[in-house]
Motif scaffolding. Structure first.
Motif, PDB file in Angstrom:
ATOM      1  N   GLY A  29       0.805  -1.217   0.000  1.00  0.00           N
ATOM      2  CA  GLY A  29       0.000   0.000   0.000  1.00  0.00           C
ATOM      3  C   GLY A  29       0.835   1.262   0.000  1.00  0.00           C
ATOM      4  O   GLY A  29       2.064   1.218   0.085  1.00  0.00           O
ATOM      5  N   PRO A  30       0.168   2.395  -0.091  1.00  0.00           N
ATOM      6  CA  PRO A  30       0.880   3.671  -0.028  1.00  0.00           C
ATOM      7  C   PRO A  30       1.393   3.928   1.391  1.00  0.00           C
ATOM      8  O   PRO A  30       0.907   3.331   2.356  1.00  0.00           O
ATOM      9  CB  PRO A  30      -0.203   4.692  -0.399  1.00  0.00           C
ATOM     10  N   GLU A  31       2.376   4.790   1.495  1.00  0.00           N
ATOM     11  CA  GLU A  31       2.919   5.133   2.813  1.00  0.00           C
ATOM     12  C   GLU A  31       1.844   5.879   3.604  1.00  0.00           C
ATOM     13  O   GLU A  31       1.316   6.882   3.158  1.00  0.00           O
ATOM     14  CB  GLU A  31       4.161   6.001   2.655  1.00  0.00           C
ATOM     15  N   THR A  32       1.526   5.350   4.761  1.00  0.00           N
ATOM     16  CA  THR A  32       0.453   5.894   5.585  1.00  0.00           C
ATOM     17  C   THR A  32       0.832   5.790   7.045  1.00  0.00           C
ATOM     18  O   THR A  32       1.431   4.810   7.462  1.00  0.00           O
ATOM     19  CB  THR A  32      -0.848   5.092   5.357  1.00  0.00           C
ATOM     20  N   ASP A  33       0.493   6.802   7.815  1.00  0.00           N
ATOM     21  CA  ASP A  33       0.677   6.713   9.261  1.00  0.00           C
ATOM     22  C   ASP A  33      -0.443   5.853   9.825  1.00  0.00           C
ATOM     23  O   ASP A  33      -1.620   6.112   9.566  1.00  0.00           O
ATOM     24  CB  ASP A  33       0.623   8.093   9.915  1.00  0.00           C
ATOM     25  N   VAL A  34      -0.070   4.842  10.595  1.00  0.00           N
ATOM     26  CA  VAL A  34      -1.052   3.928  11.168  1.00  0.00           C
ATOM     27  C   VAL A  34      -0.882   3.915  12.677  1.00  0.00           C
ATOM     28  O   VAL A  34       0.225   3.764  13.187  1.00  0.00           O
ATOM     29  CB  VAL A  34      -0.872   2.494  10.612  1.00  0.00           C
ATOM     30  N   HIS A  35      -1.981   4.084  13.375  1.00  0.00           N
ATOM     31  CA  HIS A  35      -1.994   3.970  14.831  1.00  0.00           C
ATOM     32  C   HIS A  35      -2.393   2.537  15.153  1.00  0.00           C
ATOM     33  O   HIS A  35      -3.500   2.117  14.843  1.00  0.00           O
ATOM     34  CB  HIS A  35      -3.002   4.952  15.434  1.00  0.00           C
ATOM     35  N   ARG A  36      -1.467   1.755  15.735  1.00  0.00           N
ATOM     36  CA  ARG A  36      -1.732   0.351  16.040  1.00  0.00           C
ATOM     37  C   ARG A  36      -2.168   0.210  17.484  1.00  0.00           C
ATOM     38  O   ARG A  36      -1.502   0.699  18.385  1.00  0.00           O
ATOM     39  CB  ARG A  36      -0.471  -0.481  15.847  1.00  0.00           C
TER      40      ARG A  36
END
Length: 94
Positions: A29-36
């Motif tokens: 996928g595209p570079e994305t900020d993800v809060h895990r």
């Protein structure tokens, strides 16, 4: 895992599944900020609380649709009505 408490077993399973899904997204996928986060509680309530201050909340719609498209389940319905941020509902196309 056989001796683990049910909540601990569910949490471990959820964390493993989250890592598998995010690993695929990071590769494709595209570079994305993800809060895990793996959180326990009523799903609709946890999503609404965690979405506070978010730019967007994305949820899926897995129920079969009629002539007007996919029907929302109780979680999707709740977050659409009570989340403090915009909500995107993505239908399951499988």
């Amino acid at each position: 895992m056989p001796g683990a408490a049910p909540a601990s077993a569910h949490r471990l399973q959820a964390e493993e599944h989250l890592e598998e899904v995010l690993a695929v997204l990071e590769r494709t996928g595209p570079e994305t900020d993800v809060h895990r986060a793996v959180l326990l509680g009523p799903v609709h309530q946890v999503l609404i609380e965690e979405a506070e201050g978010a730019e967007l909340l994305v949820v899926g719609a897995r129920r079969s649709g009629g002539p007007h498209g996919p029907r929302l389940g109780p979680v999707g319905h709740s977050v659409l009505h009570y989340a403090s941020c915009p909500v995107a509902v993505v239908p399951d196309t499988r």
